[in-house]
Design a protein around this motif. Structure first.
Motif, PDB file in Angstrom:
ATOM      1  N   GLU A   1       0.829  -1.208   0.000  1.00 13.98           N
ATOM      2  CA  GLU A   1       0.000   0.000   0.000  1.00 13.98           C
ATOM      3  C   GLU A   1       0.867   1.263   0.000  1.00 13.98           C
ATOM      4  O   GLU A   1       1.861   1.361   0.711  1.00 13.98           O
ATOM      5  CB  GLU A   1      -0.932  -0.014   1.221  1.00 13.98           C
ATOM      6  N   VAL A   2       0.453   2.225  -0.826  1.00  9.82           N
ATOM      7  CA  VAL A   2       1.209   3.474  -0.986  1.00  9.82           C
ATOM      8  C   VAL A   2       1.025   4.377   0.234  1.00  9.82           C
ATOM      9  O   VAL A   2       1.983   4.842   0.841  1.00  9.82           O
ATOM     10  CB  VAL A   2       0.738   4.197  -2.272  1.00  9.82           C
ATOM     11  N   ALA A   3      -0.241   4.641   0.589  1.00  8.64           N
ATOM     12  CA  ALA A   3      -0.529   5.541   1.713  1.00  8.64           C
ATOM     13  C   ALA A   3      -0.553   4.711   2.988  1.00  8.64           C
ATOM     14  O   ALA A   3      -1.187   3.658   3.038  1.00  8.64           O
ATOM     15  CB  ALA A   3      -1.879   6.207   1.490  1.00  8.64           C
TER      16      ALA A   3
ATOM     17  N   ILE B   1      -9.374  -2.787  -8.396  1.00  7.28           N
ATOM     18  CA  ILE B   1      -8.524  -1.827  -7.667  1.00  7.28           C
ATOM     19  C   ILE B   1      -7.289  -2.565  -7.134  1.00  7.28           C
ATOM     20  O   ILE B   1      -7.413  -3.567  -6.440  1.00  7.28           O
ATOM     21  CB  ILE B   1      -9.319  -1.167  -6.518  1.00  7.28           C
ATOM     22  N   PRO B   2      -6.090  -2.078  -7.474  1.00  4.91           N
ATOM     23  CA  PRO B   2      -4.890  -2.836  -7.097  1.00  4.91           C
ATOM     24  C   PRO B   2      -4.586  -2.821  -5.599  1.00  4.91           C
ATOM     25  O   PRO B   2      -4.999  -1.926  -4.870  1.00  4.91           O
ATOM     26  CB  PRO B   2      -3.767  -2.117  -7.857  1.00  4.91           C
ATOM     27  N   GLN B   3      -3.835  -3.821  -5.211  1.00  6.45           N
ATOM     28  CA  GLN B   3      -3.373  -4.026  -3.832  1.00  6.45           C
ATOM     29  C   GLN B   3      -2.700  -2.769  -3.259  1.00  6.45           C
ATOM     30  O   GLN B   3      -2.868  -2.453  -2.095  1.00  6.45           O
ATOM     31  CB  GLN B   3      -2.370  -5.194  -3.906  1.00  6.45           C
ATOM     32  N   PHE B   4      -1.958  -2.019  -4.117  1.00  6.71           N
ATOM     33  CA  PHE B   4      -1.221  -0.874  -3.574  1.00  6.71           C
ATOM     34  C   PHE B   4      -2.146   0.291  -3.220  1.00  6.71           C
ATOM     35  O   PHE B   4      -1.738   1.278  -2.634  1.00  6.71           O
ATOM     36  CB  PHE B   4      -0.090  -0.414  -4.520  1.00  6.71           C
ATOM     37  N   ARG B   5      -3.424   0.169  -3.593  1.00  2.00           N
ATOM     38  CA  ARG B   5      -4.405   1.196  -3.237  1.00  2.00           C
ATOM     39  C   ARG B   5      -5.401   0.667  -2.215  1.00  2.00           C
ATOM     40  O   ARG B   5      -5.913   1.396  -1.399  1.00  2.00           O
ATOM     41  CB  ARG B   5      -5.140   1.597  -4.520  1.00  2.00           C
TER      42      ARG B   5
ATOM     43  N   GLY C   1     -12.801   5.094   2.986  1.00  2.00           N
ATOM     44  CA  GLY C   1     -11.758   6.023   3.412  1.00  2.00           C
ATOM     45  C   GLY C   1     -10.558   5.974   2.480  1.00  2.00           C
ATOM     46  O   GLY C   1      -9.793   6.930   2.386  1.00  2.00           O
ATOM     47  N   ARG C   2     -10.396   4.864   1.782  1.00  2.00           N
ATOM     48  CA  ARG C   2      -9.274   4.728   0.848  1.00  2.00           C
ATOM     49  C   ARG C   2      -9.617   5.126  -0.582  1.00  2.00           C
ATOM     50  O   ARG C   2      -8.756   5.627  -1.292  1.00  2.00           O
ATOM     51  CB  ARG C   2      -8.767   3.268   0.849  1.00  2.00           C
TER      52      ARG C   2
ATOM     53  N   ALA D   1      -8.225  12.909  -7.627  1.00  2.00           N
ATOM     54  CA  ALA D   1      -7.048  13.785  -7.655  1.00  2.00           C
ATOM     55  C   ALA D   1      -5.827  13.078  -7.055  1.00  2.00           C
ATOM     56  O   ALA D   1      -4.716  13.173  -7.580  1.00  2.00           O
ATOM     57  CB  ALA D   1      -7.361  15.053  -6.881  1.00  2.00           C
ATOM     58  N   GLU D   2      -6.048  12.326  -5.959  1.00  2.00           N
ATOM     59  CA  GLU D   2      -4.917  11.673  -5.290  1.00  2.00           C
ATOM     60  C   GLU D   2      -4.237  10.644  -6.202  1.00  2.00           C
ATOM     61  O   GLU D   2      -3.019  10.483  -6.177  1.00  2.00           O
ATOM     62  CB  GLU D   2      -5.430  11.008  -4.008  1.00  2.00           C
TER      63      GLU D   2
END
Ligand SMILES: Cc1cc2nc3c(=O)[nH]c(=O)nc-3n(C[C@H](O)[C@H](O)[C@H](O)COP(=O)(O)OP(=O)(O)OC[C@H]3O[C@@H](n4cnc5c(N)ncnc54)[C@H](O)[C@@H]3O)c2cc1C
Ligand code: SF4
Length: 474
Positions: free
Chosen positions: A33-35, A191-195, A98-99, A331-332
């Motif tokens: 995950e990025v965030a 939706i990918p794992q990193f998100r 929230g994500r 936007a994010e």
């Protein structure tokens, strides 16, 4: 004439407290995950900025009316479990919303604090609270006693999960039928794992199971059983169809059938659901060149481009026919894609994908566009600039220009009315279709939209089903 009155010094506008994130140079090498989420201290500090308006506008920007003011106040009191329970009064999947909610155009767009400053980071706070509650052992909601009615839910995306959860709470016996081997719909295959880490979706599904919802995977309604069989032979009193819009749209340009052209759906499903990024541990390989073009400007295009980078592409281009202002993605996600090195070819439209004699992609011819008068969507229409064509050097192309409903349900359910493009027609208030006892909602009704709007539709339909079956008393 000078005045002695001291000049009022206005504080400079504040920004949202930044979310800790993986460094872009590091994260493009992994699918983590990025965030990383707020800490307790960051969450409390952000919550304390909230003005606690007497008439908060943020709630009206949220499609399921999360009690935003109240949950933020509970964070300031460090009652995080209480805040989670407050959100769950109207939103059963807050760790997901929230994500992935487009907060900037929903709740945060209406935040009064945001008139002069950046709005309160409602989405980040919602994510913090949901993660906290999950990690600290959340209890089950209050459940009504069983009422003897059985409801079938087709599809386990956000609309189906929400509808199932709301009905289970009301005492219904609910079975979800899912075509794929894993539940979650776009949340797991798109939706990918990193998100959106998949264990979060799985935990939400487990929560529903704990509430007594039954789940049948690898079960295609329309093939194994029809909706009429579910109702007439299998004893279901009502059916909710939340089967999404999973059939990809293509472009009508030469070269679209070349070997290295993917639909974003196939590309992302192979990577996310079939775990192609962990080949050979998982036996689904994916072939991708070093230079990739992704056509489209929505969340799907951002996900495909960032996935291509993580699979080892060195040059990734987003090709979008309007300008940056019209990009439909959150936007994010645009910001993250830029940070990771995705190149944006804006006001650009592909006209031909060029192949070699073996059918491999060797380039893509594009034309520059300019914006003309607004079209029926209200956005300015892109118009080609004559003689502006040029070739981008690419060897993989991913098409992310929207999805349509799979017709299997409408074709196997006589009397179910659909629109010209195949979306199921419903009564807006109750969610009932043209067939009594059959309800629908989410992307199958609206076309590709958002997670929270699909959840809102699942909620409305649960209410509609409850009203319909309550009149039928067992
Ligand atoms: C790559 C991608 C990224 C996205 N990013 C965002 C984002 O950041 N934020 C956001 O808000 N939205 C985003 N969206 C949109 C959002 O995910 C969808 O609007 C939402 O998932 C729709 O929910 P749904 O329940 O209607 O359908 P889906 O999530 O599509 O779920 C439908 C489910 O039904 C199953 N099904 C279909 N037919 C049958 C059948 N005949 N029998 C049994 N099961 C069946 C499917 O396998 C699927 O699991 C994104 C979409 C994609 C594709
Ligand atoms: S569900 Fe989405 S729109 Fe509603 S408050 Fe949460 S982040 Fe905002």
């Amino acid at each position: 004439m000078s005045s002695d009155k001291p000049k009022r010094v206005r504080k400079p506008p504040t920004k949202k407290i930044p979310m800790p994130e993986q460094d872009p140079a590091e994260r493009i090498k992994n699918f983590e995950e990025v965030a990383l989420g707020y800490t307790v201290e960051l969450a409390v500090a952000e919550a304390e900025k909230c003005l606690q308006c007497r008439n908060p506008r943020c709630m009206s920007g949220c499609p399921v009316e999360v009690p935003i003011k109240e949950f933020i106040e509970l964070i300031t009191k460090r009652d995080f479990m209480g805040a989670a329970a407050k959100i769950k009064e109207t939103n059963s999947l807050p760790a997901i919303c929230g994500r992935v909610c487009p907060q900037e155009s929903q709740c945060e767009a209406s935040c009064i604090y945001g008139i002069r400053n950046e709005p309160i980071a409602i989405g980040r706070l919602e994510r913090f609270v949901a993660d906290y509650a999950r990690e600290h052992g959340e209890g089950l909601p209050e459940m009504a006693p069983k009422n003897g009615f059985r409801v079938a839910v087709v599809g386990s995306g956000p609309s189906g999960l929400t509808c199932a959860g709301d009905l289970a709470k009301l005492g219904y016996e609910v079975t979800i039928f899912e075509a794929f081997h894993k539940p979650g719909g776009v949340l797991v295959y798109g939706i990918p794992q990193f998100r959106l880490p998949k264990d979060i979706v799985q935990k939400e599904v487990d929560y529903l199971k704990r509430m007594g919802v039954e789940l049948k995977c690898d079960y295609v309604i329309g093939k194994i059983r029809t909706i009429d069989q579910l109702m007439n032979e299998d004893g279901y009193d009502a059916v909710f169809v939340g089967s999404g819009a999973g059939a990809p749209n293509f472009l009508n340009i030469p070269g679209i059938n070349l070997v290295d052209v993917y639909s974003a759906n196939e590309f992302l499903t192979r990577v996310n659901l079939m775990k192609a990024y962990r080949f050979p541990e998982y036996d689904t390989p994916i072939k991708i060149g070093k230079k990739v073009a992704v056509i489209g400007g929505g969340n799907v295009a951002m996900d495909a481009s960032r996935t291509a980078l993580r699979l080892g592409a060195s040059d990734v281009h987003i090709v979008y026919r309007r300008s940056r202002k019209e990009l439909p993605a959150r936007a994010e996600e645009v910001h993250h894609a830029e940070e990771e090195g995705v190149q944006f070819q804006l006001l650009t439209n592909p006209v031909e994908i060029i192949g070699d004699e073996k059918g491999n992609v060797v380039g893509m011819r594009c034309i520059r566009m300019e914006l003309g008068e607004p079209d029926e969507s209200g956005r300015r229409r892109p118009v080609p600039i004559p003689n502006s064509d040029f070739v981008i050097d690419v060897n993989t192309v991913v098409i992310a220009v929207g999805n349509s409903p799979n017709p299997i349900i409408s074709q196997t359910t006589p009397g179910l009315e659909v629109s010209k493009w195949g979306g199921i027609l419903i009564d807006e208030e109750t969610g009932m279709t043209s067939r009594e006892g059959i309800f629908a909602g989410g992307d199958i009704v609206t076309g590709a939209a958002t997670v929270i709007s699909a959840m809102g539709a699942g909620k409305r339909a649960a209410r509609g089903i409850h009203e319909y079956l309550s009149k039928k008393k067992k």
